[in-house]
Scaffold this motif. Sequence first.
Motif, PDB file in Angstrom:
ATOM      1  N   ARG A   1     -11.736   1.473  -4.874  1.00  0.00           N
ATOM      2  CA  ARG A   1     -10.453   2.228  -5.154  1.00  0.00           C
ATOM      3  C   ARG A   1      -9.420   2.033  -4.219  1.00  0.00           C
ATOM      4  NH1 ARG A   1     -11.230   4.842  -9.817  1.00  0.00           N
ATOM      5  NH2 ARG A   1      -9.003   4.839  -9.989  1.00  0.00           N
ATOM      6  N   THR A   2      -9.592   1.470  -3.240  1.00  0.00           N
ATOM      7  CA  THR A   2      -8.542   1.228  -2.059  1.00  0.00           C
ATOM      8  C   THR A   2      -8.438  -0.197  -1.951  1.00  0.00           C
ATOM      9  OG1 THR A   2      -9.399   3.166  -0.844  1.00  0.00           O
ATOM     10  CG2 THR A   2      -8.071   1.598   0.335  1.00  0.00           C
ATOM     11  N   TRP A   3      -6.958  -0.471  -2.157  1.00  0.00           N
ATOM     12  CA  TRP A   3      -6.542  -1.941  -1.829  1.00  0.00           C
ATOM     13  C   TRP A   3      -5.945  -2.048  -0.488  1.00  0.00           C
ATOM     14  CZ3 TRP A   3      -3.361  -3.043  -7.227  1.00  0.00           C
ATOM     15  CH2 TRP A   3      -4.277  -2.868  -8.226  1.00  0.00           C
TER      16      TRP A   3
ATOM     17  N   LEU B   1       3.949 -18.352   0.699  1.00  0.00           N
ATOM     18  CA  LEU B   1       3.223 -17.071   1.005  1.00  0.00           C
ATOM     19  C   LEU B   1       1.979 -16.992   0.204  1.00  0.00           C
ATOM     20  CD1 LEU B   1       4.102 -14.813   3.124  1.00  0.00           C
ATOM     21  CD2 LEU B   1       6.009 -16.561   2.108  1.00  0.00           C
ATOM     22  N   LEU B   2       0.976 -16.734   0.877  1.00  0.00           N
ATOM     23  CA  LEU B   2      -0.341 -16.684   0.079  1.00  0.00           C
ATOM     24  C   LEU B   2      -0.656 -14.795   0.270  1.00  0.00           C
ATOM     25  CD1 LEU B   2      -3.006 -16.976  -1.141  1.00  0.00           C
ATOM     26  CD2 LEU B   2      -4.069 -17.530   0.981  1.00  0.00           C
ATOM     27  N   TRP B   3      -0.497 -14.236  -1.034  1.00  0.00           N
ATOM     28  CA  TRP B   3      -0.796 -13.190  -1.142  1.00  0.00           C
ATOM     29  C   TRP B   3      -2.130 -12.844  -1.498  1.00  0.00           C
ATOM     30  CZ3 TRP B   3       3.697  -9.221  -1.484  1.00  0.00           C
ATOM     31  CH2 TRP B   3       5.025 -10.167  -1.267  1.00  0.00           C
ATOM     32  N   ARG B   4      -2.844 -11.770  -0.812  1.00  0.00           N
ATOM     33  CA  ARG B   4      -4.235 -11.425  -1.022  1.00  0.00           C
ATOM     34  C   ARG B   4      -4.454  -9.976  -1.403  1.00  0.00           C
ATOM     35  NH1 ARG B   4      -6.713 -14.977   2.174  1.00  0.00           N
ATOM     36  NH2 ARG B   4      -7.571 -16.398   0.523  1.00  0.00           N
ATOM     37  N   ALA B   5      -5.437  -9.403  -2.004  1.00  0.00           N
ATOM     38  CA  ALA B   5      -5.636  -8.109  -2.204  1.00  0.00           C
ATOM     39  C   ALA B   5      -7.323  -7.836  -1.894  1.00  0.00           C
ATOM     40  CB  ALA B   5      -5.311  -7.690  -3.425  1.00  0.00           C
ATOM     41  N   VAL B   6      -7.770  -6.952  -1.074  1.00  0.00           N
ATOM     42  CA  VAL B   6      -9.162  -6.908  -0.992  1.00  0.00           C
ATOM     43  C   VAL B   6      -9.602  -5.375  -0.982  1.00  0.00           C
ATOM     44  CG1 VAL B   6      -9.726  -8.940   0.641  1.00  0.00           C
ATOM     45  CG2 VAL B   6      -9.132  -6.533   1.508  1.00  0.00           C
TER      46      VAL B   6
ATOM     47  N   VAL C   1      -6.972   0.718 -11.915  1.00  0.00           N
ATOM     48  CA  VAL C   1      -5.935   1.253 -10.938  1.00  0.00           C
ATOM     49  C   VAL C   1      -6.574   2.134  -9.834  1.00  0.00           C
ATOM     50  CG1 VAL C   1      -4.047   3.000 -10.900  1.00  0.00           C
ATOM     51  CG2 VAL C   1      -4.363   1.771 -12.942  1.00  0.00           C
ATOM     52  N   PRO C   2      -5.978   1.807  -8.584  1.00  0.00           N
ATOM     53  CA  PRO C   2      -6.580   2.086  -7.292  1.00  0.00           C
ATOM     54  C   PRO C   2      -6.319   3.578  -6.935  1.00  0.00           C
ATOM     55  CG  PRO C   2      -4.678   0.912  -6.572  1.00  0.00           C
ATOM     56  CD  PRO C   2      -4.770   0.791  -8.307  1.00  0.00           C
ATOM     57  N   ARG C   3      -6.894   4.147  -6.083  1.00  0.00           N
ATOM     58  CA  ARG C   3      -6.494   5.537  -5.525  1.00  0.00           C
ATOM     59  C   ARG C   3      -5.386   5.647  -4.369  1.00  0.00           C
ATOM     60  NH1 ARG C   3     -12.059   7.206  -6.615  1.00  0.00           N
ATOM     61  NH2 ARG C   3     -12.672   6.524  -4.451  1.00  0.00           N
ATOM     62  N   LYS C   4      -5.572   4.400  -3.680  1.00  0.00           N
ATOM     63  CA  LYS C   4      -4.818   4.087  -2.446  1.00  0.00           C
ATOM     64  C   LYS C   4      -4.367   2.813  -2.407  1.00  0.00           C
ATOM     65  CE  LYS C   4      -6.583   4.931   1.825  1.00  0.00           C
ATOM     66  NZ  LYS C   4      -7.188   5.674   2.860  1.00  0.00           N
TER      67      LYS C   4
ATOM     68  N   GLU D   1       1.914   2.201 -13.649  1.00  0.00           N
ATOM     69  CA  GLU D   1       0.312   2.754 -13.379  1.00  0.00           C
ATOM     70  C   GLU D   1       0.216   3.049 -11.567  1.00  0.00           C
ATOM     71  OE1 GLU D   1      -0.063  -0.977 -16.369  1.00  0.00           O
ATOM     72  OE2 GLU D   1       1.428  -0.141 -14.684  1.00  0.00           O
ATOM     73  N   LEU D   2       1.396   2.385 -10.989  1.00  0.00           N
ATOM     74  CA  LEU D   2       0.953   2.594  -9.417  1.00  0.00           C
ATOM     75  C   LEU D   2       1.947   3.617  -8.931  1.00  0.00           C
ATOM     76  CD1 LEU D   2       0.869  -1.229  -8.336  1.00  0.00           C
ATOM     77  CD2 LEU D   2      -0.901   0.745  -8.872  1.00  0.00           C
ATOM     78  N   VAL D   3       2.909   4.108  -9.876  1.00  0.00           N
ATOM     79  CA  VAL D   3       3.952   5.028  -9.166  1.00  0.00           C
ATOM     80  C   VAL D   3       3.483   6.328  -8.402  1.00  0.00           C
ATOM     81  CG1 VAL D   3       5.593   6.841  -9.722  1.00  0.00           C
ATOM     82  CG2 VAL D   3       5.701   4.508 -10.851  1.00  0.00           C
ATOM     83  N   LYS D   4       2.328   6.826  -8.945  1.00  0.00           N
ATOM     84  CA  LYS D   4       1.559   8.053  -8.356  1.00  0.00           C
ATOM     85  C   LYS D   4       0.629   7.754  -7.390  1.00  0.00           C
ATOM     86  CE  LYS D   4       3.065  11.034 -12.165  1.00  0.00           C
ATOM     87  NZ  LYS D   4       2.364  12.077 -13.020  1.00  0.00           N
ATOM     88  N   VAL D   5       0.120   6.436  -7.238  1.00  0.00           N
ATOM     89  CA  VAL D   5      -0.934   5.870  -6.358  1.00  0.00           C
ATOM     90  C   VAL D   5      -0.334   6.102  -4.784  1.00  0.00           C
ATOM     91  CG1 VAL D   5      -2.267   4.057  -5.522  1.00  0.00           C
ATOM     92  CG2 VAL D   5      -1.789   4.415  -7.875  1.00  0.00           C
ATOM     93  N   LYS D   6      -1.207   6.875  -4.001  1.00  0.00           N
ATOM     94  CA  LYS D   6      -0.918   6.992  -2.532  1.00  0.00           C
ATOM     95  C   LYS D   6      -0.824   5.393  -2.013  1.00  0.00           C
ATOM     96  CE  LYS D   6      -2.774   8.925   1.675  1.00  0.00           C
ATOM     97  NZ  LYS D   6      -3.915   9.814   2.287  1.00  0.00           N
TER      98      LYS D   6
END
Length: 243
Positions: free
Chosen positions: A75-77, A92-97, A130-133, A151-156
């Motif tokens: 839950r952390t991106w 640009l290569l965008w990546r999320a883990v 949706v992540p927590r952080k 969905e991300l407005v309130k995410v830390k």
Amino acid sequence: MNKTKSLYHGHRFPAVVISCAVRWYFRFSLSLRDIEELLLERGVVVTYETIRCWCDKFGAGFARCARAVRRKPGRTWHLDEMFVTLRGEPYLLWRAVDEHGAELDALVQKRRDKAAAKRFFQRVLRSNPVPRKIVTDQLRSYPAAKADIPELVKVKHVFVKAAARVNNRAENIHQPTRRRERQMCGFRDARRTQAFLSCFGPIRQHFALPRHRMNAECHLSILKERLSTWYGLTVPAAADQVS
């Protein structure tokens, strides 16, 4: 009653050969000609262009299978971007883990602005909860895009300095891509690069185990299990050959 055609309908080579060739290409730093030679040594005469067609046709489906059997994403991106040169043009290569280092998604884009960041956020959300952080560098496109996605407005949102290398989860995941980029003498077309990386990440990570965290017996056991799972998904009749 109509019967559903096999995924391999019309191919003269056995499914296990096709599955093996595709796995080798995305798992190891091998060229298509290298795989042609390895198959020839095993008595399979096939051209590298045929192997390319197999990778184009089956790669995306095999990557979805590998992604479906992995553990639930964290839950952390951790998000990061790196430059790649395609035919002399910078992209640009965008990546999320996640916090475990598992790749969530990757996207090749021309720009590094708010619209590009928003497009990437939306792409990752389509296949992940949706992540927590969210952890990013100090690129201002990230908070601007995040504010436009409900969905991300309130995410830390945590910012780190790229120079401090605190965001190593995202930075380290670029290393296999850089190695493969050098082996392939660079990427060329944006569409084909996107297709390749979308398959490369999930398939490579399905077999790339943290060897330094386990002994030889544990590593061998898990690797056999992963191979059995792979062939069970891509060639159901061949699963028993690996186990």
